[in-house]
Design an enzyme around this catalytic site. Structure first.
Site, PDB file in Angstrom:
ATOM      1  N   GLY B 144       0.773  -1.238   0.076  1.00  0.00           N
ATOM      2  CA  GLY B 144       0.073   0.108   0.221  1.00  0.00           C
ATOM      3  C   GLY B 144       0.748   1.181   0.037  1.00  0.00           C
ATOM      4  O   GLY B 144       2.169   1.083   0.296  1.00  0.00           O
ATOM      5  N   CYS B 145       0.250   2.349  -0.408  1.00  0.00           N
ATOM      6  CA  CYS B 145       1.267   3.593  -0.581  1.00  0.00           C
ATOM      7  C   CYS B 145       1.356   3.924   0.984  1.00  0.00           C
ATOM      8  O   CYS B 145       2.830   4.280   1.046  1.00  0.00           O
ATOM      9  CB  CYS B 145       0.306   4.854  -1.223  1.00  0.00           C
ATOM     10  SG  CYS B 145      -1.409   4.857  -0.493  1.00  0.00           S
TER      11      CYS B 145
END
Lengths: 342, 342, 342, 342
Positions: B144-145
């Protein structure tokens, strides 16, 4: 063997954009960058986004095959003249060799041109107009950001003699066009959420637009009203250009107009005639110029909208495109990137 | 022969960013893109900035060697499973194979995992942690970012056992992180000039951060408070990570801390330990992660700040980095661009 | 008869915001504004948005009942001292009378305090803490923008002794907080689309936060890590404050926490305890402070989020609130406006 | 006794701006607000910035003396007609009673007007043109945002017969003009950093501009090309209007032009003729219209630039101004605020 190139005055936005783009250019090595305010610093100290470019900013330019000058006007001519004599090819980002008439310099730029004898030789670096001359040039005068967008928008109809001389160019520019020098106008809290017109008494890019429109169509005497506006974004210029179609011309309407534009720019590596009104963001970081030609059938007026990234097609990218032409590199070399979006 | 790759669900921002970056990748050809909402359209109709990419959006994926799935969670697993069986290598941008414990999926993502047997095999695609496993993987779960920025910031001190388990991650993300799906929160007039915290009851990226911190240091039981914030910019995540140094550790202060980070990430192609607090804008469009480790000597707390472009190192760029590792391409292939600035 | 008030140094953002707000104040007349850089100009020449305020900027302050000093630190004390002696009441926007310990000034502000004898008398102008003292004061030290948001967020739990001393304040401020003085950091093209942390070695607002937290709870020795961030918007500060609840406290969880906050700020004219995480934009142009208290039940950590408009509750609005209290005006006089949205 | 007013469809930006401004109006009490999508909610749930306004959104309008309709076109007429019959005064923010010619509605708005007999009676609510008619009206058609800026810019020269019919209006609007309804165009990540033209085939505000220019000067047949643009800011419209001065007119140049404008708008409470090109930000939150008239002496073209806040003078503020006139309140009542800046 890669071409050795240098940048004079790398410390502004045109200079830094040149460095950024040249880093990815397959045929070129950036070997020397100067910048008076930052002599002795690393490039990445002045521009942290270039952390991966290992170059020191020097006072004197090293030995290069081609130089980009990103100096302000007047200073640029002074630094370029000795280089030309040494046989270094030059792409000048400043305005110093754009205007063919030396008399215009005192009027618009407040200085007497130091080398009027070079003005005829300097080639106006709009590849879509002067590709073959650029190929043979030793001195290319890179166009201004506003003229690039306006001229590409207007060229087809002016060259074909389809419009009356009354032309309005209403341009909206991102704030980076005003450079990296500090000012209240470009102070964040003042510029954000603000839209304003400026230079209503005449912007320096006007004579450049007029000169090149005349060159397109001998005998045409354009009466151009050019009003630049500042809009709250870092990059991008959108120019909305208005002109009245001559009676009997473009009788088939917008379809004919669009065909004219598509034919005119056929094969051009960076000009695209688009089907929907474009946004500046569609060009971020790229050398594209998007053009949307339309016809207001109620009034017979042409509305030609163009978009560019002012720092790329409006400055550094076009300069590299010119270099590519001068050195017979593929014209898109170093400029193939897709725009950053969103 | 170039590697043939496809993108499932190209119509979101992760998908479009993949297409943008892959266009410049020397070893890869993007041959197939799918997207349910836009089947039959040209890619450039959905994303006008990709005017130069000539691809049609199809319902079914064509034959490819590797596929990037940019589907939402749950749907991604469903579409990936048959591909894995067919021997197509997969980089999954969704969360569907990031968590090792299948029980977490109902808790955080509201679905029962359809293929828990694949979770042990799937490799968490953070190259700085799992490079050799990625090289051998057929299924990579792209991080995920938020976890990307937080984990890279915290890894050195967690792995070395220098901090207590109480950790705070205060992240500020640009609005593109919320995707292309419309919502009032991401409506321009609501989001501009606005800063807010969200997901205070627990963000889905939290279990991912916890899992990987634990993996770094067996026996370490991190108590992570993770608070994401929305800030008015399209791209970028800045994470400020806070933890207390254990007594007797880092006795030499910030110099020791910085050395630890530089050693830890030595040779990493995309991580940079910077000398000044970084800004997200220094990473725009690039795969860089900038880390600034500092020590609050008044309180003994570490403050580690990291910056990434959420769509690149936080999504599409990291996915391409993973692909490069999986296919033994140079790790920086297609990702060498200098950030766009300003 | 309206109260006559003046503004010293009207040419910055705190000064101009004071003029803007005072224009609508029913009990007050702004009669004198000074500003060294603009002596002789009309206020509307320096700030065109105040076209309807007819005032000239003078070098010397006219005769007034109360003065707001928006001078920079050090200079403010110098200009205030003679006024105090003349019996003019003063609200000082600068930091010069905020810190009770004169020894802090050389450390944090690089000057020796010229009137340490006045420090005990000066009242820290946070009405929610010191309303009755403000009512009787002749010199009010208006709080800093960051301390206002942080202190209002933390006060209830600190005063009630519910948290451990380890406190983190992660603040995100709009760019106007950096003032109207030009700098590269606040140059539009650099600040837009950029998020960064700064002052990691210690921000000047830290001692102010610590002093007032101590004052709330004798014997409490807070260890505050305060990290300010710059976010791309003109106005607004969002502060996310983290602290660990003491064992056995807040056993009933968030409901108890929220009740505590609602009781603590009951009747306060400008503090609101909100049900959803607030955005800075909900306070634009208003004197509101929105507080969202929450509890991370996984880790036992409190996360208290507050929002203010840094130029209003963080500066000019709070100064007017103080004036209202000093002169027994209704506390909301001149400050009743609904925030501008969107 | 305060006047009781209501807002139909308070859930859009015009509606919420009305509520915001009416809250500070000394002669008025807002007693009823409707909004189909939010029936039963508190106003502050839909718009958290109005936390201090205690009103519930209902389905049916309560008993009021005047109502503002912020319904979309067509729906507005339907809801207004019965109210008119009941003797409620109406200010209609929609376009439903702006156009005098009922035939225009099918062409521009895709519906057959349900009450063409009311069109002659309805007064076009531009106070600078129709103040006395507004004072006597029971139904005021509040002008569109673009027409307000364009008409105020053009009125003096059109009314005096100084220009040729060929007129270009190039307008730049903030995104709030597109309303609160979600769309990809107004999705934050798409709209930020983007400038684009739209409605090149004809915007609905065009017939309104043409109708009122004709009304100013009987026999004048304006050929207006109107091109709206979207710029990345929440509020503000800047219109640059271009027209050619007739031969022999304005012989004394810009001084004469400026005098004409100053005389024309003498005594107007909200129109200001400014000395420098204005920015939209100088009007934020206020009912001001700033006009900068200039003459391009090279081409004889007039360039008249105007700025308004599209939600205030372009919508809610002007509606309140109209109400003030209808009820003989001071025209500036509730509208005296200085613009928010920066």
């Amino acid at each position: 063997m890669k071409l050795k190139v240098g940048i004079i005055n790398v410390t502004g936005y045109a200079g830094s954009e040149l460095a950024r783009l040249l880093y990815s250019h397959p045929q070129v090595e950036l070997t020397s960058v100067t910048g008076r305010s930052a002599v002795g610093k690393k490039l990445a100290e002045v521009f942290p986004h270039m952390i991966d470019i290992k170059l020191n900013i020097t006072e004197e330019l090293g030995k290069v095959d081609l130089v980009f000058s990103a100096m302000p006007h007047k200073a640029s001519a002074e630094v370029i003249l000795p280089l030309i004599k040494q046989g270094v090819k030059v792409v000048d980002i400043s305005a110093d060799f754009r205007l063919k008439d030396a008399q215009e310099y005192p009027v618009w730029y407040d200085f007497v041109h130091p080398a009027p004898e070079l003005l005829p030789e300097a080639v106006y670096g709009l590849p879509e107009f002067y590709r073959s001359k650029i190929a043979a040039a030793r001195l290319v005068a890179n166009p201004g950001c506003y003229p690039t967008g306006a001229l590409l928008a207007l060229a087809p109809v002016v060259k074909e003699g389809l419009v009356y001389p009354d032309i309005i160019v209403d341009s909206k520019s991102g704030v980076s066009g005003a450079g990296r020098t500090l000012s209240l106008t470009t102070h964040y809290s003042e510029a954000t959420d603000n839209v304003s017109a400026y230079a209503l008494k005449g912007h320096r890019h006007l004579p450049e637009i007029v000169q090149e429109l005349k060159a397109l169509s001998p005998g045409f005497a354009p009466a151009v009203t050019f009003v630049p506006h500042l809009v709250p974004t870092a990059r991008g210029i959108l120019s909305s250009c208005y002109a009245r179609a001559k009676e009997g011309k473009l009788a088939k309407g917008e379809a004919e107009l669009r065909k004219l534009y598509k034919d005119f720019y056929k094969g051009e590596p960076f000009v695209r005639i688009v089907d929907q009104p474009p946004g500046t963001k569609q060009t971020w970081g790229s050398n594209l110029c998007l053009i949307y030609p339309s016809l207001d059938s109620r009034t017979g007026k042409l509305v030609i909208v163009s978009c560019i990234d002012n720092l790329v097609k409006g400055a550094a990218g076009q300069a590299i495109q010119n270099m590519n032409i001068m050195f017979s590199f593929p014209e898109k070399a170093g400029l193939e990137v897709i725009p950053l979006y969103p």
